[in-house]
Design a protein around this motif. Structure first.
Motif, PDB file in Angstrom:
ATOM      1  N   ARG A  55       0.827  -1.209   0.000  1.00  0.00           N
ATOM      2  CA  ARG A  55       0.000   0.000   0.000  1.00  0.00           C
ATOM      3  C   ARG A  55       0.860   1.256   0.000  1.00  0.00           C
ATOM      4  N   GLU A  56       0.293   2.366  -0.491  1.00  0.00           N
ATOM      5  CA  GLU A  56       0.984   3.651  -0.488  1.00  0.00           C
ATOM      6  C   GLU A  56       0.732   4.364   0.840  1.00  0.00           C
ATOM      7  N   SER A  57       1.802   4.820   1.496  1.00  0.00           N
ATOM      8  CA  SER A  57       1.638   5.588   2.741  1.00  0.00           C
ATOM      9  C   SER A  57       1.945   7.057   2.449  1.00  0.00           C
ATOM     10  N   SER A  58       1.141   7.647   1.564  1.00  0.00           N
ATOM     11  CA  SER A  58       1.403   8.998   1.081  1.00  0.00           C
ATOM     12  C   SER A  58       0.718  10.093   1.900  1.00  0.00           C
ATOM     13  N   GLU A  59      -0.126   9.704   2.861  1.00  0.00           N
ATOM     14  CA  GLU A  59      -0.716  10.678   3.780  1.00  0.00           C
ATOM     15  C   GLU A  59       0.064  10.623   5.089  1.00  0.00           C
ATOM     16  N   GLY A  60      -0.358  11.394   6.083  1.00  0.00           N
ATOM     17  CA  GLY A  60       0.326  11.322   7.363  1.00  0.00           C
ATOM     18  C   GLY A  60       0.580  12.670   7.989  1.00  0.00           C
ATOM     19  N   ALA A  61       1.751  12.802   8.632  1.00  0.00           N
ATOM     20  CA  ALA A  61       2.087  14.040   9.334  1.00  0.00           C
ATOM     21  C   ALA A  61       3.571  14.346   9.202  1.00  0.00           C
ATOM     22  N   ALA A  62       3.858  15.604   8.898  1.00  0.00           N
ATOM     23  CA  ALA A  62       5.242  16.091   8.879  1.00  0.00           C
ATOM     24  C   ALA A  62       5.518  16.752  10.218  1.00  0.00           C
ATOM     25  N   VAL A  63       6.676  16.455  10.777  1.00  0.00           N
ATOM     26  CA  VAL A  63       7.027  16.945  12.115  1.00  0.00           C
ATOM     27  C   VAL A  63       8.418  17.575  12.085  1.00  0.00           C
ATOM     28  N   ALA A  64       8.574  18.697  12.785  1.00  0.00           N
ATOM     29  CA  ALA A  64       9.899  19.305  12.973  1.00  0.00           C
ATOM     30  C   ALA A  64      10.124  19.459  14.468  1.00  0.00           C
ATOM     31  N   LYS A  65      11.295  19.043  14.927  1.00  0.00           N
ATOM     32  CA  LYS A  65      11.644  19.150  16.336  1.00  0.00           C
ATOM     33  C   LYS A  65      13.029  19.770  16.470  1.00  0.00           C
ATOM     34  N   VAL A  66      13.208  20.605  17.486  1.00  0.00           N
ATOM     35  CA  VAL A  66      14.504  21.231  17.769  1.00  0.00           C
ATOM     36  C   VAL A  66      14.829  21.009  19.238  1.00  0.00           C
ATOM     37  N   ASN A  67      16.096  20.735  19.553  1.00  0.00           N
ATOM     38  CA  ASN A  67      16.465  20.461  20.940  1.00  0.00           C
ATOM     39  C   ASN A  67      16.428  21.724  21.792  1.00  0.00           C
ATOM     40  N   ALA A  68      16.651  21.560  23.101  1.00  0.00           N
ATOM     41  CA  ALA A  68      16.459  22.650  24.052  1.00  0.00           C
ATOM     42  C   ALA A  68      17.332  23.864  23.785  1.00  0.00           C
ATOM     43  N   LEU A  78       5.824  10.897   9.218  1.00  0.00           N
ATOM     44  CA  LEU A  78       5.199   9.623   9.571  1.00  0.00           C
ATOM     45  C   LEU A  78       4.066   9.412   8.579  1.00  0.00           C
ATOM     46  N   GLY A  79       4.226   8.415   7.719  1.00  0.00           N
ATOM     47  CA  GLY A  79       3.249   8.192   6.667  1.00  0.00           C
ATOM     48  C   GLY A  79       2.173   7.190   7.058  1.00  0.00           C
ATOM     49  N   CYS A  80       0.981   7.392   6.526  1.00  0.00           N
ATOM     50  CA  CYS A  80      -0.130   6.445   6.653  1.00  0.00           C
ATOM     51  C   CYS A  80      -0.858   6.424   5.318  1.00  0.00           C
ATOM     52  N   GLU A  81      -1.962   5.704   5.241  1.00  0.00           N
ATOM     53  CA  GLU A  81      -2.629   5.520   3.949  1.00  0.00           C
ATOM     54  C   GLU A  81      -3.696   6.568   3.647  1.00  0.00           C
ATOM     55  N   THR A  82      -4.371   7.083   4.683  1.00  0.00           N
ATOM     56  CA  THR A  82      -5.496   7.990   4.441  1.00  0.00           C
ATOM     57  C   THR A  82      -5.365   9.291   5.218  1.00  0.00           C
ATOM     58  N   ASP A  83      -5.954  10.329   4.672  1.00  0.00           N
ATOM     59  CA  ASP A  83      -5.971  11.636   5.318  1.00  0.00           C
ATOM     60  C   ASP A  83      -6.751  11.576   6.630  1.00  0.00           C
ATOM     61  N   PHE A  84      -7.752  10.706   6.702  1.00  0.00           N
ATOM     62  CA  PHE A  84      -8.566  10.548   7.917  1.00  0.00           C
ATOM     63  C   PHE A  84      -7.688  10.149   9.099  1.00  0.00           C
ATOM     64  N   VAL A  85      -6.836   9.148   8.896  1.00  0.00           N
ATOM     65  CA  VAL A  85      -5.922   8.714   9.955  1.00  0.00           C
ATOM     66  C   VAL A  85      -4.876   9.788  10.221  1.00  0.00           C
ATOM     67  N   GLY A  86      -4.376  10.435   9.158  1.00  0.00           N
ATOM     68  CA  GLY A  86      -3.345  11.449   9.303  1.00  0.00           C
ATOM     69  C   GLY A  86      -3.763  12.624  10.168  1.00  0.00           C
ATOM     70  N   LYS A  87      -5.071  12.867  10.308  1.00  0.00           N
ATOM     71  CA  LYS A  87      -5.579  13.970  11.117  1.00  0.00           C
ATOM     72  C   LYS A  87      -5.983  13.527  12.517  1.00  0.00           C
ATOM     73  N   ASN A  88      -5.928  12.224  12.782  1.00  0.00           N
ATOM     74  CA  ASN A  88      -6.343  11.691  14.075  1.00  0.00           C
ATOM     75  C   ASN A  88      -5.400  12.162  15.185  1.00  0.00           C
ATOM     76  N   GLU A  89      -5.959  12.539  16.321  1.00  0.00           N
ATOM     77  CA  GLU A  89      -5.161  13.079  17.425  1.00  0.00           C
ATOM     78  C   GLU A  89      -4.128  12.077  17.933  1.00  0.00           C
ATOM     79  N   ASN A  90      -4.517  10.807  18.032  1.00  0.00           N
ATOM     80  CA  ASN A  90      -3.582   9.797  18.510  1.00  0.00           C
ATOM     81  C   ASN A  90      -2.422   9.605  17.523  1.00  0.00           C
ATOM     82  N   PHE A  91      -2.743   9.671  16.230  1.00  0.00           N
ATOM     83  CA  PHE A  91      -1.707   9.539  15.207  1.00  0.00           C
ATOM     84  C   PHE A  91      -0.741  10.713  15.289  1.00  0.00           C
TER      85      PHE A  91
END
Length: 321
Positions: A55-68, A78-91
């Motif tokens: 399956r294609e994991s073309s949806e998901g969330a882009a994250v940027a983190k910087v140290n202290a 972090l890729g997933c398959e659907t926009d629905f999951v990509g917007k989920n709070e737990n995801f």
């Protein structure tokens, strides 16, 4: 059949993120053994992951983190398959946790092998594939280290990090602004000096061909033709090229009958236009040469210079898809 309590089910749910019924079934199958129940859920995730491997994991969330101390930054997807999951709070919470772990590693391989609550990040992704029911994958991992690192995330779809050579007054604002520029305008390199000459040559030929083809159609329709540039990058504007352009501009002024004593007032604008018309590749792909999104009268390079003795040392951008 072994009876399990609501507290036991909730404990397993908190540890794995799995649904209540899945946790209850796993605990019953494990005869109340907590560690065994986790292993059962993990194996379920492996089965689901195997089924969804193509399956294609073309949806998901882009994250940027910087140290202290703002000296290290990472950007992951972090890729997933659907926009629905990509917007989920737990995801999204999982993506944020993974970003924190990524910050402590130096490569995607090291990141996937890093610890996540007693299992590797790679195993956690498999486990959560079973929980969520969609393929999860780390589609991008980028890192920047510098005297100061700024970051910006655009609606969880694009993340950018940028490094600076020194810490100056209001560096936080500078870092955010430039990271936003990177996220919005998609620069691929810092300067025209980074281009391979062969790439510039082939891109020049291709772009001129496109404009010439468009001009055929514009001419057919009786519309104004587009200017066909000679060049597309500052890398091509040698002193000889600039000298010839200036001579051509003077010849044009003479042909127009402009008095020679006012040429000095007109030439700078003509030369500025010549450079602008013949550096389109730089303006599109080179961060320093792009127009600054908050003030298009100045380049990003000029904006950074306004903060004093500071330079951009590197940047990274990650997106979904």
């Amino acid at each position: 059949m072994v009876k399990v309590t609501a507290q036991e089910v909730n404990k397993l749910r908190q540890a794995t993120g799995a649904g209540m019924m899945d946790c209850k079934k796993a605990l019953v199958e494990a005869e109340g053994d907590f560690d065994k129940a986790i292993e059962i859920l993990r194996k379920k995730g492996q089965k689901v992951a195997a089924k969804r491997a193509d399956r294609e994991s073309s949806e998901g969330a882009a994250v940027a983190k910087v140290n202290a101390d703002n000296t290290v930054g990472v950007a992951i997807v972090l890729g997933c398959e659907t926009d629905f999951v990509g917007k989920n709070e737990n995801f999204l919470a999982l993506a944020s946790q993974l970003g924190d772990i990524a910050l402590t590693t130096s490569s995607k391989e090291e990141f996937l092998a890093a610890d996540f609550g007693g299992m590797s990040v790679a195993d956690k992704l498999v486990e959560q594939t079973g929980v969520i029911g969609e393929k999860l994958d780390i589609n991008a991992f980028e890192k920047v280290e510098a005297a100061y690192v700024g970051s910006y995330v655009h609606i969880n779809k694009i993340a950018a990090i940028v490094g600076f050579s020194s810490v100056v007054d209001n560096i936080e604002a500078l870092g955010k602004d430039v990271a936003m520029q990177i996220a919005s305008m998609g620069a691929t390199t810092l300067s025209y000096k980074d281009f391979d000459p062969a790439y510039v040559a082939s891109e020049t030929e291709a772009r001129i061909a496109v404009i010439e083809k468009e001009n055929i159609e514009l001419g057919r329709l009786g519309k104004t033709l587009k200017n066909v540039p000679q060049f597309i990058s500052q890398a091509q504007l040698t002193p000889e090229v600039i000298a010839k352009a200036e001579e051509d501009a003077k010849a044009e002024l003479k042909a127009e009958g402009k008095p020679e004593q006012i040429w000095d007032r007109i030439l700078p604008g003509k030369m500025q236009r010549f450079v602008s018309d013949n550096t389109t590749l730089d303006q599109e792909q080179c961060l320093l040469n792009q127009n600054f999104i908050k003030d298009e009268k100045k380049t990003v390079e000029a904006y950074v210079s306004s903060y004093g003795e500071v330079e951009i040392t590197g940047f990274k951008r990650v997106t979904l898809g």
